[in-house]
Design an enzyme around this catalytic site. Structure first.
Site, PDB file in Angstrom:
ATOM      1  N   LYS A  50       9.003   8.583  -0.365  1.00  0.00           N
ATOM      2  CA  LYS A  50       8.124   9.331   0.543  1.00  0.00           C
ATOM      3  C   LYS A  50       7.638   8.421   1.675  1.00  0.00           C
ATOM      4  CE  LYS A  50       4.428   8.334  -2.735  1.00  0.00           C
ATOM      5  NZ  LYS A  50       3.535   8.874  -3.777  1.00  0.00           N
ATOM      6  N   TYR A 267     -12.311  -9.930  20.619  1.00  0.00           N
ATOM      7  CA  TYR A 267     -13.366  -8.926  20.782  1.00  0.00           C
ATOM      8  C   TYR A 267     -14.579  -9.264  19.925  1.00  0.00           C
ATOM      9  CZ  TYR A 267     -10.276  -5.695  23.264  1.00  0.00           C
ATOM     10  OH  TYR A 267      -9.459  -5.101  24.177  1.00  0.00           O
TER      11      TYR A 267
HETATM   12  C1  LIG Z   1       3.899   7.950  -4.869  1.00  0.00           C
HETATM   13  C2  LIG Z   1       4.037   8.430  -6.238  1.00  0.00           C
HETATM   14  C3  LIG Z   1       4.755   7.674  -7.187  1.00  0.00           C
HETATM   15  C4  LIG Z   1       5.272   6.297  -6.925  1.00  0.00           C
HETATM   16  O1  LIG Z   1       4.272   5.367  -7.209  1.00  0.00           O
HETATM   17  P1  LIG Z   1       4.517   3.784  -7.091  1.00  0.00           P
HETATM   18  O2  LIG Z   1       3.273   3.193  -7.586  1.00  0.00           O
HETATM   19  O3  LIG Z   1       4.791   3.504  -5.656  1.00  0.00           O
HETATM   20  O4  LIG Z   1       5.698   3.483  -7.941  1.00  0.00           O
HETATM   21  C5  LIG Z   1       4.947   8.239  -8.433  1.00  0.00           C
HETATM   22  N1  LIG Z   1       4.453   9.466  -8.746  1.00  0.00           N
HETATM   23  C6  LIG Z   1       3.735  10.187  -7.861  1.00  0.00           C
HETATM   24  C7  LIG Z   1       3.201  11.510  -8.268  1.00  0.00           C
HETATM   25  C8  LIG Z   1       3.494   9.699  -6.591  1.00  0.00           C
HETATM   26  O5  LIG Z   1       2.767  10.417  -5.728  1.00  0.00           O
END
Ligand SMILES: *Cc1c(COP(=O)(O)O)cnc(C)c1O
Length: 370
Positions: A50, A267
């Protein structure tokens, strides 16, 4: 004091000069990391890609993960882009769909949907299903984010079983604190998972740290995201899993100068030089994805650790290069990855490594290397 050495041009390839803010994505490291997880986990591996593969660029990452058993993404747009890159592999839509046209797109493109709300079951009952679909019924085992409560499960399973076009139902749950040593919340979640397991469906419970911390059921579909990119909240060095960071974020020195003791930098003038010093300005700031923070971290130039000084600005940051005497303009600096562990940067900035990799903005070039 002017830094006269750097203001003259020693570089003959003048026309090739560029701001050069680049994230190098090492696809062999991604392959290697997937293999590490395959060694650790006997069951199937769902590669979670994702958010543009956690900022690494989905088009670079997907070919390197050809040995995974399935992919998972968060949104239908991500799922459709992914289907364009891989015509065959199982794709899991982690939040499921929000309306009938998304449900139709999921069915048409053979995308599995997570079901965590009643309206999603109603969509399955009412949409004109042209093909079969696989669903993952999400159970809230104690995180209190998505999912039906365990006591609602029998009813929801009955509703799903009555929908003839559903081919396979699987169960899914998610750990809230898989990165810490087993606490009471995780214990309760494991008890819930064991009950789910006894229902006789296939299931998916664990994320990266769930696998690394041994919270998995051996035959589950593990959902691994961050770990594929060689990053883990457990810290790689200490735990010895041999994960290799996939991203090396770099920026270039765009200017240097000498400043006197007492001078303020950046800044708000928060940094005040204790001694005369030499500083360098890098072409990377929070609009590139390096977060603004009250805290400070470090970078490396030629392997030498250099502190970031003053506040990070939108397009630039400033580092202490007093240890260098030579011309530095155009030199590449490692911001994170390689010899700058992103876990250490995240720790310095009081952030999590997830937020750093996912924060990389479009104006950083993603260059795939092997
Ligand atoms: C993003 C996500 C993962 C992956 O988690 P990681 O800690 O990056 O391995 C697994 N399950 C769900 C439901 C997620 O939203």
């Amino acid at each position: 004091m002017a830094d006269s050495k750097d203001s003259t041009n020693h570089n003959p390839s003048h026309s090739q000069r560029a701001r050069g803010t680049i994230a190098y994505i090492n696809t062999s490291h991604i392959k290697h990391n997937l293999n590490v997880f395959k060694q650790l986990h006997a069951g199937k591996i769902i590669a979670v890609v994702k958010a543009d593969a956690y900022g690494h660029g989905i088009t670079h990452v997907v070919p390197a993960l050809s040995d995974c058993d399935a992919f998972a993404v968060a949104t239908i747009e991500e799922a459709l882009e992914l289907r364009g890159l891989d015509a065959n592999k199982k794709i899991l839509l982690l939040e499921g769909v929000f309306n009938s046209s998304e449900m139709e797109a999921a069915i048409e493109n053979e995308i599995d949907v997570v079901i965590h709300q009643d309206y999603q079951i109603r969509l399955l009952e009412t949409v004109d299903l042209s093909a079969d679909i696989d669903v993952w019924l999400k159970v809230d085992s104690g995180m209190n984010r998505l999912g039906f409560r365990p006591e609602e499960l029998d009813l929801k399973l009955a509703e799903l079983k009555a929908i003839s076009s559903i081919q396979t139902i699987r169960l899914m749950a998610h750990f809230a604190s898989s990165e810490v040593a087993i606490d009471s919340q995780t214990k309760d979640q494991i008890i819930c998972n064991k009950k789910l397991k006894s229902l006789g469906y296939e299931y998916s419970f664990s994320n990266t740290c769930g696998v690394l911390n041994g919270l998995t059921e051996h035959d589950e579909w593990a959902r691994v995201g961050l770990g594929l990119f060689g990053v883990s909240q457990l810290g790689n060095d200490e735990t010895g899993f041999g994960l290799k960071p996939a991203m090396r974020l770099t920026a270039k020195v765009i200017a240097t100068k000498f400043i006197n003791a007492g001078s303020h930098v950046g800044y708000g003038g928060h940094f005040v030089a204790k001694n005369d010093m030499r500083i360098a300005v890098l072409g990377i700031g929070y609009a590139d994805g390096y977060p603004w923070s009250e805290y400070s971290s470090f970078v490396r130039l030629d392997g030498i650790r250099l502190p970031i000084i003053g506040r990070v600005s939108m397009d630039m940051m400033t580092i202490d290069v007093s240890v260098f005497k030579q011309n530095l303009t155009g030199k590449e600096v490692t911001i994170w990855g390689d010899d700058v562990p992103i876990e250490a940067v995240a720790n310095d900035l009081n952030l999590i490594p997830y937020a750093l990799v996912c924060g990389i903005k479009n104006r950083v070039k993603l260059n795939a290397i092997q």
